[in-house]
Design a protein around this motif. Structure first.
Motif, short mmCIF file in Angstrom:
data_model
loop_
_atom_site.label_atom_id
_atom_site.label_comp_id
_atom_site.label_asym_id
_atom_site.label_seq_id
_atom_site.Cartn_x
_atom_site.Cartn_y
_atom_site.Cartn_z
N LEU A 80 28.22 -5.76 -7.74
CA LEU A 80 27.02 -4.95 -7.96
C LEU A 80 25.81 -5.74 -7.50
CD1 LEU A 80 25.85 -2.32 -9.28
CD2 LEU A 80 25.61 -3.67 -11.38
N ALA A 81 24.88 -5.07 -6.84
CA ALA A 81 23.63 -5.69 -6.39
C ALA A 81 22.48 -4.73 -6.60
CB ALA A 81 23.73 -6.09 -4.92
N VAL A 82 21.28 -5.29 -6.81
CA VAL A 82 20.05 -4.52 -6.95
C VAL A 82 19.18 -4.83 -5.74
CG1 VAL A 82 18.01 -4.08 -8.38
CG2 VAL A 82 20.19 -4.68 -9.46
N LEU A 83 18.66 -3.78 -5.10
CA LEU A 83 17.89 -3.91 -3.87
C LEU A 83 16.51 -3.29 -4.01
CD1 LEU A 83 20.63 -2.45 -1.48
CD2 LEU A 83 20.40 -4.83 -2.22
N ARG A 84 15.62 -3.72 -3.10
CA ARG A 84 14.32 -3.06 -2.92
C ARG A 84 14.25 -2.66 -1.45
NH1 ARG A 84 9.36 -5.57 -5.48
NH2 ARG A 84 10.81 -7.26 -5.47
N LEU A 85 13.73 -1.47 -1.19
CA LEU A 85 13.62 -0.97 0.18
C LEU A 85 12.21 -1.21 0.71
CD1 LEU A 85 15.37 2.49 -0.31
CD2 LEU A 85 16.41 0.27 0.20
N LEU A 86 12.13 -1.69 1.94
CA LEU A 86 10.84 -1.94 2.59
C LEU A 86 10.76 -1.13 3.87
CD1 LEU A 86 10.75 -5.81 2.15
CD2 LEU A 86 9.58 -4.10 0.75
N ARG A 87 9.61 -0.50 4.10
CA ARG A 87 9.39 0.22 5.36
C ARG A 87 9.21 -0.80 6.49
NH1 ARG A 87 6.23 3.64 1.81
NH2 ARG A 87 7.02 5.77 1.94
N VAL A 88 9.18 -0.31 7.70
CA VAL A 88 8.99 -1.17 8.86
C VAL A 88 7.68 -1.95 8.76
CG1 VAL A 88 8.69 -1.18 11.38
CG2 VAL A 88 10.41 0.31 10.33
N ASP A 89 6.63 -1.34 8.17
CA ASP A 89 5.34 -2.02 8.03
C ASP A 89 5.29 -2.97 6.83
OD1 ASP A 89 5.08 -0.37 5.82
OD2 ASP A 89 3.40 0.80 6.63
N GLY A 90 6.40 -3.11 6.10
CA GLY A 90 6.48 -4.04 4.97
C GLY A 90 6.13 -3.44 3.62
N THR A 91 5.67 -2.18 3.58
CA THR A 91 5.34 -1.55 2.30
C THR A 91 6.62 -1.10 1.60
OG1 THR A 91 5.01 0.63 3.33
CG2 THR A 91 3.06 -0.79 3.06
N HIS A 92 6.55 -1.01 0.29
CA HIS A 92 7.70 -0.61 -0.53
C HIS A 92 7.98 0.87 -0.34
CE1 HIS A 92 9.64 0.58 -4.40
NE2 HIS A 92 10.37 -0.46 -4.08
N TYR A 93 9.26 1.22 -0.21
CA TYR A 93 9.68 2.62 -0.11
C TYR A 93 10.47 2.99 -1.36
CZ TYR A 93 12.07 6.85 1.39
OH TYR A 93 12.54 8.14 1.46
N THR A 94 10.11 4.11 -1.99
CA THR A 94 10.86 4.59 -3.14
C THR A 94 11.62 5.83 -2.72
OG1 THR A 94 9.20 3.75 -4.66
CG2 THR A 94 10.73 5.39 -5.53
N ALA A 95 12.95 5.75 -2.71
CA ALA A 95 13.78 6.91 -2.41
C ALA A 95 13.76 7.85 -3.60
CB ALA A 95 15.21 6.45 -2.11
N THR A 96 14.28 9.06 -3.42
CA THR A 96 14.38 10.00 -4.53
C THR A 96 15.11 9.32 -5.68
OG1 THR A 96 14.46 11.86 -3.02
CG2 THR A 96 15.25 12.25 -5.26
#
Length: 192
Positions: A80-96
């Motif tokens: 199990l792993a916990v991730l954070r998503l980053l857009r190409v410009d480095g800002t945080h992306y929150t999926a649904t």
């Protein structure tokens, strides 16, 4: 897609999972690298996946036309792993985000669903695979019937109340007659 559906159809002749189109607020997304692809399960501002999905090179994510990089926040001892998503410009992306984590484990026979996202030459597509809880093994993993095709590692396993109960990690073969069974790392009752 045809190849995957053929594998699905031949992997479990006795218990073909039922498929249906998911709702628009589907919380699953693709996590991948040059070495392979898996799924992630959005929960709040983080994404859960199988730890082995994070072991293959530089990770990227894909939701519709959005893409970006992945930051691994935590790898647990289990798969199990916990991730954070980053857009190409480095800002945080929150999926649904997913609604909530289940407080309790499913019981043997309880209906479950796996939320799976795939991408092929025609673009991303999403399916819901209907499963049944079989047992919880000695290591604490949830054992389920019938989920055994490539790329489903990291998929959300949810109960009938739309609560996430586990993250799909892999398959195992049962005794005769040989039939694949899926196992998932539990997240019920955890604060993530």
């Amino acid at each position: 897609m045809v190849g995957i559906l053929v594998m699905l159809m031949t992997s479990s002749v006795t218990a073909m999972p039922r498929l249906r189109e998911p709702a628009e607020d589907f919380p699953a997304l693709l996590i991948g690298s040059d070495q392979g692809v898996g799924n992630g399960c959005s929960i709040g501002v983080v994404v859960l996946t199988a730890k082995h999905v994070t072991a293959a090179g530089e990770l990227r994510w894909n939701v519709g036309t959005e893409v970006g990089s992945v930051e691994v926040l935590r790898r647990f001892d289990e798969d199990l792993a916990v991730l954070r998503l980053l857009r190409v410009d480095g800002t945080h992306y929150t999926a649904t985000p997913f609604r909530r984590v289940a407080k309790e484990a499913p019981r043997s026979g309880d209906p479950l669903r796996a939320l799976v996202t795939y991408k092929d030459e025609r673009g991303p597509w999403r399916i819901v695979v209907h499963l049944r809880a079989l047992t919880i093994d000695a290591s604490g993993d949830l054992i389920m019937d019938g989920l055994s095709f490539p790329g489903v590692s990291g998929s959300c396993i949810i109960n009938e109340s739309d609560e996430i109960v586990a993250i799909f990690a892999g398959t195992q073969s049962s005794a005769l007659p040989v039939r694949e069974r899926g196992y998932a790392v539990p997240v019920w009752g955890r604060k993530l």
